[in-house]
Write an enzyme that holds these catalytic residues in place. Sequence first.
Site, short mmCIF file in Angstrom:
data_model
loop_
_atom_site.label_atom_id
_atom_site.label_comp_id
_atom_site.label_asym_id
_atom_site.label_seq_id
_atom_site.Cartn_x
_atom_site.Cartn_y
_atom_site.Cartn_z
N HIS A 165 24.10 21.95 8.57
CA HIS A 165 23.21 23.26 8.57
C HIS A 165 21.40 22.82 8.60
CE1 HIS A 165 22.17 27.21 7.69
NE2 HIS A 165 23.34 27.41 7.00
N ASP A 376 32.09 34.85 24.35
CA ASP A 376 33.04 34.61 25.28
C ASP A 376 33.22 33.50 25.99
OD1 ASP A 376 34.96 35.00 27.55
OD2 ASP A 376 33.91 36.92 28.34
#
Length: 446
Positions: A165, A376
């Site tokens: 992170h 996608d």
Amino acid sequence: MASINAGATFKVRRKSPELIRPAKPTPHELRILSDIDDQDGLRFQMPLALIYRHNPCMDGRDPARVIRDAVAEALVFYYPFAGRLREFATRKLVVECTGEGVLFVEADADATLLQLGTLLPPIQNLRELLYDVPGAAGVIDCPLMLIQVTRLLCGGFVFAWRYNHTIADGAGIYQFIEAVGELARGAECPSVLPVWQRHILCARYPPRVTLRHPEHDTVVDTKRTIIPHDRVVRHFFFGPTEISTLRQSLPPHLHSCSKFQIVTACMWRCRTIATFSDPNEEFRVLCVMNIRKQMNPPLPEGYYGNAIVYPAAVATAEMLLKNPLHYAVELVKKAIHEGTEEYVQSVADLMVLRGRPNLTGARTYLVSSARVFEVDVGWGKPAYGGVARGGVDSFPRAVSYFMRLKNSKGEDGIMVPICLPPKAMDVLIDELQKMLLGRSSIASAL
């Protein structure tokens, strides 16, 4: 309340972990992190997941190979991800861009998408879907990303990963994964090119803390109010009816408050009622705030570092209990309003002056508006895309992620996961129902 479908137990067969290196040579250099990046509260690996349905148009294509190749291409542009973190004096973090690569695991599960269980965080069987490669879970001198692609019996698959992170926030990692999706679908380069420029969010010289930062106060947890290990997770859906009910309970000047502010205040108040032991103890709510547009000028498009701060509202349990909802809403609104450019700079300076402290954990409720990852990679939009844990880890990773989605009735709303001990959860549910005048539809497992 219906219980969350825990999903079936299944077996996963994995190949040996491998390293995905950039598809082309990349510079070997040092890249400094910002003083917002390298605070202690971000030194962990964040798990996420994309879950895809079977797509007949992609029969014959192997998702593991497609994603592996696309990641290698993406690392040409995002080559710091292929490096390793080094820690210098004063705990300053620097990326050594070594080109060593990110970890990749290819797997097959004897389960279908339906057997995974309810597609809400925490994702069930995550340990099977994201293998914890030995020695790879650290922060310093470890791979900065671990990816596992697991093929399912139904033709669908899970694209799960975790990342360090300190390198990127939610918006930044979404930008990277979106680039992977574009390259997987045949693009020559990402539509948004990455921007480093971490110096923008570094401390001033000399550093000077100009504002109060209760999110970093040192608080002794004398009553042991940090969430213990015996916990349950419930999901609460705030749809149009619930939001309207809460909004109408506010005075007119607060009717324009955002849904996020209202739900945050509501859950903070209910959670405090469910967990307090001393009415004089202070309770905090920390709101994860994206500050890309707060800066002047705004951070450049393509900036993928951590551009988040945690403005905090603070109140005693007694004040939250004896006052109506609008008291908590006022505090939350004020805290978010104070997240200015000067506030951001003051946080960066505080990190340098105080040794990059962690966030306050005791009696703290940490909330964030979670991004939905509709990436996608060739198989269409995922059935689920986003955080994989959703607040069931130890603080500060126990974030309550507010997710925008539709319920079973097709209503748009906000789904809020809460993790508490069983008795405290019962109190919270009862208080929520009281606030909604007996409406129990807010508590929903969907």
